[in-house]
Scaffold this motif. Sequence first.
Motif, PDB file in Angstrom:
ATOM      1  N   TYR A 134      -5.715   0.348  -8.016  1.00 53.90           N
ATOM      2  CA  TYR A 134      -5.059  -0.001  -6.755  1.00 53.90           C
ATOM      3  C   TYR A 134      -6.095  -0.256  -5.644  1.00 53.90           C
ATOM      4  CZ  TYR A 134      -0.347   1.409  -8.412  1.00 53.90           C
ATOM      5  OH  TYR A 134       0.846   1.512  -9.056  1.00 53.90           O
ATOM      6  N   ALA A 135      -7.107   0.617  -5.544  1.00 54.86           N
ATOM      7  CA  ALA A 135      -8.062   0.506  -4.438  1.00 54.86           C
ATOM      8  C   ALA A 135      -8.952  -0.725  -4.574  1.00 54.86           C
ATOM      9  CB  ALA A 135      -8.931   1.761  -4.358  1.00 54.86           C
ATOM     10  N   THR A 136      -9.329  -1.046  -5.805  1.00 60.63           N
ATOM     11  CA  THR A 136     -10.278  -2.138  -6.008  1.00 60.63           C
ATOM     12  C   THR A 136      -9.589  -3.463  -6.308  1.00 60.63           C
ATOM     13  OG1 THR A 136     -10.456  -1.611  -8.355  1.00 60.63           O
ATOM     14  CG2 THR A 136     -12.063  -0.570  -6.892  1.00 60.63           C
ATOM     15  N   ARG A 144      -8.802  -4.628  -9.020  1.00 59.02           N
ATOM     16  CA  ARG A 144      -9.296  -5.255 -10.238  1.00 59.02           C
ATOM     17  C   ARG A 144      -9.417  -4.161 -11.294  1.00 59.02           C
ATOM     18  NH1 ARG A 144     -14.178  -7.986  -7.551  1.00 59.02           N
ATOM     19  NH2 ARG A 144     -15.041  -8.330  -9.619  1.00 59.02           N
ATOM     20  N   ASP A 145      -9.636  -4.565 -12.530  1.00 65.50           N
ATOM     21  CA  ASP A 145      -9.793  -3.565 -13.574  1.00 65.50           C
ATOM     22  C   ASP A 145     -11.195  -2.996 -13.496  1.00 65.50           C
ATOM     23  OD1 ASP A 145      -7.339  -3.319 -14.687  1.00 65.50           O
ATOM     24  OD2 ASP A 145      -7.600  -4.968 -16.094  1.00 65.50           O
ATOM     25  N   ALA A 146     -11.358  -2.125 -12.530  1.00 65.89           N
ATOM     26  CA  ALA A 146     -12.694  -1.595 -12.287  1.00 65.89           C
ATOM     27  C   ALA A 146     -12.555  -0.127 -11.935  1.00 65.89           C
ATOM     28  CB  ALA A 146     -13.353  -2.339 -11.140  1.00 65.89           C
ATOM     29  N   THR A 147     -13.661   0.549 -11.944  1.00 61.09           N
ATOM     30  CA  THR A 147     -13.650   1.928 -11.507  1.00 61.09           C
ATOM     31  C   THR A 147     -14.528   2.030 -10.274  1.00 61.09           C
ATOM     32  OG1 THR A 147     -13.914   4.197 -12.200  1.00 61.09           O
ATOM     33  CG2 THR A 147     -15.548   2.638 -13.020  1.00 61.09           C
ATOM     34  N   LEU A 148     -14.237   3.022  -9.431  1.00 60.14           N
ATOM     35  CA  LEU A 148     -14.928   3.125  -8.161  1.00 60.14           C
ATOM     36  C   LEU A 148     -15.903   4.298  -8.183  1.00 60.14           C
ATOM     37  CD1 LEU A 148     -15.077   2.190  -5.159  1.00 60.14           C
ATOM     38  CD2 LEU A 148     -13.246   3.817  -4.705  1.00 60.14           C
ATOM     39  N   ALA A 149     -17.135   4.029  -7.786  1.00 58.64           N
ATOM     40  CA  ALA A 149     -18.139   5.101  -7.729  1.00 58.64           C
ATOM     41  C   ALA A 149     -18.395   5.484  -6.285  1.00 58.64           C
ATOM     42  CB  ALA A 149     -19.440   4.641  -8.361  1.00 58.64           C
ATOM     43  N   VAL A 197      -9.576   6.748  -0.327  1.00 59.06           N
ATOM     44  CA  VAL A 197      -9.329   8.119   0.155  1.00 59.06           C
ATOM     45  C   VAL A 197      -7.834   8.390   0.250  1.00 59.06           C
ATOM     46  CG1 VAL A 197      -9.509   9.627   2.176  1.00 59.06           C
ATOM     47  CG2 VAL A 197     -11.519   8.368   1.387  1.00 59.06           C
ATOM     48  N   VAL A 198      -7.084   7.451   0.834  1.00 62.55           N
ATOM     49  CA  VAL A 198      -5.660   7.699   1.041  1.00 62.55           C
ATOM     50  C   VAL A 198      -4.911   7.725  -0.301  1.00 62.55           C
ATOM     51  CG1 VAL A 198      -3.556   6.860   2.140  1.00 62.55           C
ATOM     52  CG2 VAL A 198      -5.719   6.802   3.387  1.00 62.55           C
ATOM     53  N   LEU A 199      -5.318   6.880  -1.232  1.00 62.07           N
ATOM     54  CA  LEU A 199      -4.680   6.912  -2.549  1.00 62.07           C
ATOM     55  C   LEU A 199      -4.930   8.257  -3.237  1.00 62.07           C
ATOM     56  CD1 LEU A 199      -5.565   3.261  -3.632  1.00 62.07           C
ATOM     57  CD2 LEU A 199      -3.238   4.157  -3.318  1.00 62.07           C
ATOM     58  N   ARG A 200      -6.142   8.769  -3.083  1.00 65.08           N
ATOM     59  CA  ARG A 200      -6.435  10.087  -3.660  1.00 65.08           C
ATOM     60  C   ARG A 200      -5.601  11.175  -2.955  1.00 65.08           C
ATOM     61  NH1 ARG A 200     -10.043  11.004  -7.978  1.00 65.08           N
ATOM     62  NH2 ARG A 200     -10.767  12.863  -6.899  1.00 65.08           N
ATOM     63  N   CYS A 201      -5.427  11.024  -1.641  1.00 70.70           N
ATOM     64  CA  CYS A 201      -4.588  11.984  -0.905  1.00 70.70           C
ATOM     65  C   CYS A 201      -3.151  11.955  -1.432  1.00 70.70           C
ATOM     66  CB  CYS A 201      -4.587  11.693   0.587  1.00 70.70           C
ATOM     67  SG  CYS A 201      -6.161  12.036   1.393  1.00 70.70           S
ATOM     68  N   ALA A 202      -2.664  10.748  -1.782  1.00 69.62           N
ATOM     69  CA  ALA A 202      -1.301  10.629  -2.314  1.00 69.62           C
ATOM     70  C   ALA A 202      -1.200  11.360  -3.655  1.00 69.62           C
ATOM     71  CB  ALA A 202      -0.916   9.160  -2.473  1.00 69.62           C
ATOM     72  N   PHE A 210       0.817  -1.211   0.000  1.00 67.34           N
ATOM     73  CA  PHE A 210       0.000   0.000   0.000  1.00 67.34           C
ATOM     74  C   PHE A 210       0.855   1.267   0.000  1.00 67.34           C
ATOM     75  CE2 PHE A 210      -3.029   3.119   1.819  1.00 67.34           C
ATOM     76  CZ  PHE A 210      -3.927   3.091   0.765  1.00 67.34           C
ATOM     77  N   LEU A 211       1.945   1.263   0.795  1.00 67.38           N
ATOM     78  CA  LEU A 211       2.833   2.425   0.800  1.00 67.38           C
ATOM     79  C   LEU A 211       3.453   2.638  -0.574  1.00 67.38           C
ATOM     80  CD1 LEU A 211       4.569   1.893   4.256  1.00 67.38           C
ATOM     81  CD2 LEU A 211       3.145   3.849   3.622  1.00 67.38           C
TER      82      LEU A 211
END
Lengths: 386, 283
Positions: B78-80, B82-87, B149-154, B55-56
């Motif tokens: 990274y968050a999911t 899988r080859d997906a998008t997050l809503a 959330v943390v990935l978006r913060c990065a 994760f880091l």
Amino acid sequence: MSLDEVRDEARAFLSDHFPKWRKENNARGDLDFEQQRSWQRYLYEHGWGVPTWPIAYGGRGLGMLESMVWNAEKVSAGAHTFFNLVGLGLAGPTIIARGSDDQKARYLPALARGDEVWCQLFSEPSAGSDLGNITTRAERIDGGWVVNGQKVWSSGAAESDRGMLVARYDTSLPKQQGLVYLLADMHAPGVDVRPLRQIDGGAHFSEVFFTDVQIADDDLVGGPGDGWSVAMTTLTNERMSLGGGFGTFAMSFDEVVDIARRTGRIDRYGLVDIYARRTILDVLNNRVQSKLFAGQIPEAEGSVIKLLMAELGTLTADVAIDALGAGGMLAAEAPSAQQRFLGSHAMHIGGGTDEIQRNAIAERVLGLPREPRPDKEVPFKDQLRS
Amino acid sequence: MNFTYDDTQHAIRDLARRVFTEHERHKELEAAAQTFDDELWSALGSTGLLEVDGFLDQCIVLIEQGRTVAPVALWTRYATRRDATLAVDGVAADDRAPEIVFVRDGAVFVAPTSVLEARRTTAGAEYVVDVSGGTKIAMDPSDLLDRAVVLRCALGVGIAERALEITAAYVGERKQFERPLGSFQAVQQRAANAYIDVEAMRLTMFQAAWRIDQALDARREVSIAQFWASEAGQRIVGTAQHLHGGMGSDIDYPLHRYTVAMKEIELAFGGSTQTLARMGALL
């Protein structure tokens, strides 16, 4: 004429004529540029086009307080536009104060009628906050001047017929002394206007290039060397037209409250902050107007008002977008809040940056020592430039 | 305790910086109306950056992405996992993936991306979703959201860091009153405040990322990181815009992309008022 009389007359005129004009011109919703022009012409023909100008130039000679009342009535009737703000609010008053009789006769009627739109040709790539650093050249020829150089951030230049141009005619003089103030024809050969596409999607500003543009002596305002002081007259009018009772460029308080109610994301603290700041601005505006009425020049208040207006614009857009939540990213969700947010940075820059305004307050109100300015008395050609 | 990157992390950072920098080509993509950089996506695949697991390490890659505001939906992958998008909150990031992941009734669901209703944002890469169907999958929704959330913060850290670098370079060169703008104290102090904000964003983000990586409870730390990314992020791009004067509003100059992207970092999970309310509930 008492203020009540002005109010009554203005209200009667607008409630009678504006709906009638709308109907006759099939003008629904927000007025487009040509409709705004046509409304300006209608106002002029009925004696309300330029109420603060002297009667001899088609005005009514209204004082500042009276014009505030007129503006407020225009806003509340929905009949206010920002049509040719630069021409009517900056160029006209500059020509009235500093122009020759011939210039007044040639330019003021067309301005007041809405026939000619004006822009300001002051800023350059290396002359922004440091306006005295202008490098556009005006070379003396028989009977006039030949201009070469580049201007930038000229609001409305693409729609303009004429421009207020500041250029350098003598590089052996210190920076603020070797300038001329010319009235330029934007349709003249050698004038090239290129709009800049902005972050909020608009193209309000342009770059303007001058290549061997000839301007006659008749279009010189004041004498050679008066360029800086005439430009200051224009800038004083710019500051006043920003605080002229038209309200702010920020979203209205009701619009923000509506968004918050609709989404249920109610930031009470933010909303109250907006409300309080708007009240302070209203009071400050009134104080400026009463100073003007008493014949005093409200220089520092102009800086305070401009700073507060910029902060209010940013705060309002932030609270509105925050209330929209994730939907605030979507252009279709609330075009108004989106555009105001993207445009809000500009209010801190145009018409004198926040830093320039704070310097003015520090020096003129608090009496703090001026920053050392080693460039002020040095011939322009001997200065180091980037 | 160690607050520096180890050798592997340096290698990941260097590789990611090279790949993103080599593919920095916004004007080309915009001219072709492309909102996703396929070539970059292939390069991320061929260099193994799509498969980064720690994760880091994922956060380190995303800081590098933020620096170029590269238009690929790496964080959703990274968050999911899988080859997906997050809503989230009815808004989804890009429509490139075959499926969409969303949280409803305390569980995670997937649905085909055909449920996406295309409504462009200012950045042109987000879509509104109307999800009623979907298939439930085994994934903890709070873990999924914390990671997102943390990935978006990065990403936000990279955006902020680079926006400030561009600004520092600009005020170092731009002269007014015969001096570089950056030699005026009003400019220096505002830029220095922005630097403190960037570092606060970085530290709060890594604090949350480390707790997630160690499988510790990270709810508070995630909210803190999000709050800093929302508030400080806006202060930083506001400073960057302001210190650029008119130049920053001209879309021929790159800065506007950082400003818009940072606003999306703030808003994607609901704005700072909502973040504060969520944090308050945790305390």
